[in-house]
Design an enzyme around this catalytic site. Structure first.
Site, PDB file in Angstrom:
ATOM      1  N   ARG A 147       0.770  -1.151   0.015  1.00  0.00           N
ATOM      2  CA  ARG A 147       0.086  -0.013  -0.063  1.00  0.00           C
ATOM      3  C   ARG A 147       0.899   1.114   0.059  1.00  0.00           C
ATOM      4  O   ARG A 147       1.844   1.274   0.591  1.00  0.00           O
ATOM      5  CB  ARG A 147      -0.931   0.062   1.212  1.00  0.00           C
ATOM      6  CG  ARG A 147      -1.914  -1.096   1.187  1.00  0.00           C
ATOM      7  CD  ARG A 147      -3.019  -0.581   0.183  1.00  0.00           C
ATOM      8  NE  ARG A 147      -4.277  -1.455   0.158  1.00  0.00           N
ATOM      9  CZ  ARG A 147      -4.450  -2.533  -0.798  1.00  0.00           C
ATOM     10  NH1 ARG A 147      -3.268  -2.676  -1.647  1.00  0.00           N
ATOM     11  NH2 ARG A 147      -5.545  -3.002  -0.913  1.00  0.00           N
ATOM     12  N   GLU A 201      -1.965   7.340  -5.729  1.00  0.00           N
ATOM     13  CA  GLU A 201      -2.039   6.464  -6.870  1.00  0.00           C
ATOM     14  C   GLU A 201      -3.658   6.802  -7.455  1.00  0.00           C
ATOM     15  O   GLU A 201      -3.847   6.517  -8.861  1.00  0.00           O
ATOM     16  CB  GLU A 201      -1.803   5.082  -6.981  1.00  0.00           C
ATOM     17  CG  GLU A 201      -2.966   4.325  -5.870  1.00  0.00           C
ATOM     18  CD  GLU A 201      -2.510   2.854  -5.793  1.00  0.00           C
ATOM     19  OE1 GLU A 201      -3.234   2.064  -6.356  1.00  0.00           O
ATOM     20  OE2 GLU A 201      -1.285   2.609  -5.430  1.00  0.00           O
TER      21      GLU A 201
END
Length: 330
Positions: A234, A263
């Site tokens: 992550r 992202e």
């Protein structure tokens, strides 16, 4: 009972596998990610199917409830993008895919390590330009080198087996050590001792309040100068500003990212004809010792099939009132 399910953040491959393994539900696909703007699309749906960058905070969850949604189907393992307490308060169930081909992510992690180390991406581009020089392509042997494994869940466990095959010396940090891995020879240590002297550090832990920015200015001081950091877990595990400073100073020698903290505005989209507005990722892309992939670690045929099958098994369990082992609660 068949349900009406709205699938968000749909790409062509999502639709292909979800259609193929649908167990009879009415499924509508949306390219948009779920947000406060797109939640209007969920009116009269029984369930929504979400991926890693869909947003389900309190405001969105309230709208989902008002629109009749009773179930969130996550087609991923992580759930840091969901307000679990709000969902429980509103009576919305959450089911996830807890594991899907952990070998897929582990193998992608290994590919990133090898690419950064042996610089095969640079060699490929050189040869295409007619440059057969070996200058600046030297790597190091993985056999015998220390690898720090941060997190030994399903993916970390799969990577450990690969690293053993390469002859690496693996040391792990995990609040919950795996006794089976210990019996196989894995050594656990505290975070500082795990990071110290490691040639490679690989992150495989969930994102939580405790793990948020666990790689930061302070923990980077424990790194061996010039070490390699890989993150296929992550993006929020890493403080990006601190990583950029470490790359500039040489404290960090290589960086491989399949995930990125910001992202959601970038990954899974074709931005080749646009000016990227994220200054941090453009800075990272400018380093010759940084390799970035677009959250593709999971992306194999086997994993996509498992995701689709488990997602619809979760939907069937909810619809029929059966046991729901993949339910997430606060």
């Amino acid at each position: 009972m068949n349900m009406k399910i709205a699938v968000f953040s749909t790409c062509s491959y999502d639709q292909e596998f979800l259609e193929k393994f649908n167990t009879g539900h009415k499924v509508v696909f949306y390219e948009q990610s779920l947000s406060l703007l797109s939640v209007v699309l969920t009116k009269d749906f029984d369930a929504v199917c979400l991926f890693v960058n869909d947003r389900a905070d309190y405001e969105v969850l309230e709208k989902l409830k008002d629109n009749g949604v009773k179930l969130i189907l996550l087609r991923c393992a992580g759930f840091n993008n969901i307000d679990l307490e709000a969902a429980e308060e509103l009576g919305i169930k959450i089911l996830r895919v807890p594991a899907y081909s952990p070998e897929a992510v582990a193998e992608h992690t290994m590919a990133m390590m090898l690419t950064l180390n042996r610089k095969t991406n640079k060699a490929y581009n050189r040869i295409r330009d007619g440059n057969f020089s070996l200058e600046s392509l030297m790597g190091f042997n993985l056999n015998g080198c220390k690898v720090a494994l941060i997190g030994t869940g399903n993916i970390g466990k799969a990577l450990y087996k690969i690293l053993k095959g390469f002859g690496c010396k693996v040391v792990a940090f995990d609040p919950y050590p795996d006794e089976n891995l210990i019996s196989e020879g894995l050594v656990y240590a505290n975070l500082k001792d795990t990071l110290c002297d490691a040639e490679i550090i690989s992150l495989h832990c969930p994102l939580s309040d405790q793990s948020f920015h666990m790689i930061n200015e302070q923990t980077l001081k424990f790194f061996k100068k010039g070490a390699m950091l890989i993150n296929t877990s992550r993006g929020g595990l890493i403080n990006t500003s601190d990583i950029i400073k470490a790359l500039k100073s040489g404290q960090l020698g290589y960086l491989g990212l399949d995930v990125y903290e910001q992202e959601s505005a970038l990954f899974f989209h074709d931005l080749s004809n646009e000016v990227i507005q994220d200054d941090q990722i453009t800075r990272l892309m400018s380093f010759p010792n940084v390799l970035i992939t677009s959250h593709q670690g999971f992306f194999t045929r086997e994993a996509m099939q498992q995701i689709a099958e488990i997602t619809f098994a979760n939907a069937d369990a909810f619809a029929t009132g059966a046991a729901m082992p993949n339910e997430i609660k606060p």
